[in-house]
Design an enzyme around this catalytic site. Structure first.
Site, short mmCIF file in Angstrom:
data_model
loop_
_atom_site.label_atom_id
_atom_site.label_comp_id
_atom_site.label_asym_id
_atom_site.label_seq_id
_atom_site.Cartn_x
_atom_site.Cartn_y
_atom_site.Cartn_z
N TYR A 69 -4.07 1.85 12.37
CA TYR A 69 -5.20 2.73 12.05
C TYR A 69 -6.53 2.25 12.62
O TYR A 69 -7.57 2.84 12.35
CB TYR A 69 -5.30 2.88 10.52
CG TYR A 69 -4.09 3.56 9.93
CD1 TYR A 69 -3.93 4.93 10.04
CD2 TYR A 69 -3.09 2.82 9.32
CE1 TYR A 69 -2.80 5.56 9.53
CE2 TYR A 69 -1.96 3.43 8.80
CZ TYR A 69 -1.82 4.81 8.91
OH TYR A 69 -0.70 5.43 8.41
N PHE A 81 0.81 -1.22 0.00
CA PHE A 81 0.00 0.00 0.00
C PHE A 81 0.84 1.27 0.00
O PHE A 81 0.33 2.36 -0.27
CB PHE A 81 -0.98 0.01 1.18
CG PHE A 81 -0.33 -0.13 2.53
CD1 PHE A 81 0.24 0.95 3.17
CD2 PHE A 81 -0.30 -1.36 3.16
CE1 PHE A 81 0.83 0.82 4.42
CE2 PHE A 81 0.29 -1.51 4.42
CZ PHE A 81 0.86 -0.42 5.04
#
Length: 251
Positions: A209, A165
């Protein structure tokens, strides 16, 4: 669906679901003039976006609403009715999205737990009290950064299935950041690393996150895997404090 598109699409889709009505016949429409071609292009683009976003559109009712608005005819629904349909649709979509997010979060949490449990027993892996896991790939012999130091690093980040990512290697240049400005897993992990080291960090969602995820790739409750190379401490908090004290003394 983003807020801008909802604001545009929902008033035009107030029928809520596609009925069994036959769509208006369009085979005899010509696209000879600039006005016709522009009109078709605008409508096609809007229709394509509505379809992609899953808006339940009744084409006949859509055409009627568009025609009434352009021709200045009285609306067939009151503003209150239109508002109610808009609100109902938005609430329905929000509830559907919440269900999807909750299901994804559960899957990610379970997969992450299993991955970290297996990784914990791998050779060279250490698990800290917080749940962060690290493995030394290359051991450096430089200083270790403090909690507010600014560091220079190269890194590659992936999901547990190997999906990349983010990568400073791919961009061709390292990145600088303060350790008090990043996710907790990074802040903790980098403070374990002497300059010159390369570590693998496996970061549980509560140190990354969390349930919110980040962007289109990092989903809710995702466990993240980073290969991090600590190149330098570019701003040392202790050196900065000493310099400030020296300046104050001289003043």
């Amino acid at each position: 669906m983003n807020k801008t598109l909802i604001g545009l699409a929902v008033p035009l889709a107030i029928t809520l679901s596609a009925c069994n009505q036959e769509p208006a016949q369009t085979a005899d429409v010509t696209l000879d003039t600039p006005e016709q071609r522009l009109s078709y292009g605008i409508a096609y683009g809007l229709g394509d976006r509505l379809k992609a976003d899953g808006v339940p559109l009744d084409v006949a009712a859509f055409s009627a609403g568009l025609s009434d608005a352009v021709e200045g005819n009285e609306a067939r629904l009151s503003q209150e009715e239109i508002g109610q349909e808009m609100q109902a649709y938005q609430e329905k979509r929000a509830a559907e999205q919440a269900e999807l997010t909750a299901a994804e979060a559960e899957v990610n949490a379970s997969a992450g737990d299993a991955y970290r449990e297996e990784n914990a027993s791998a050779e060279g892996v250490t698990t800290t009290e917080s749940g962060l896991q690290y493995r030394v790939i290359t051991a450096g012999d430089g200083p270790t950064p403090g909690p507010t130091d600014v560091v220079e690093v190269h890194y590659r980040g992936t999901l547990i299935d190997g999906t990349e990512f983010d990568s400073s290697y791919s961009r061709g240049e390292p990145i600088n950041f303060g350790l008090d400005q990043v996710i907790p897993g990074w802040s903790e992990g980098l403070q374990l690393m002497p300059v010159g080291s390369t570590y693998e960090l496996v970061i549980p969602p509560e140190l990354a996150y969390g349930a919110g995820g980040a962007g289109p790739i990092i989903g809710p409750n995702a466990t993240l895997v980073f290969e991090v190379e600590l190149l330098d401490i570019v701003q040392d908090e202790t050196a900065e404090d000493a310099s400030a004290e020296e300046s104050a003394a001289e003043g």
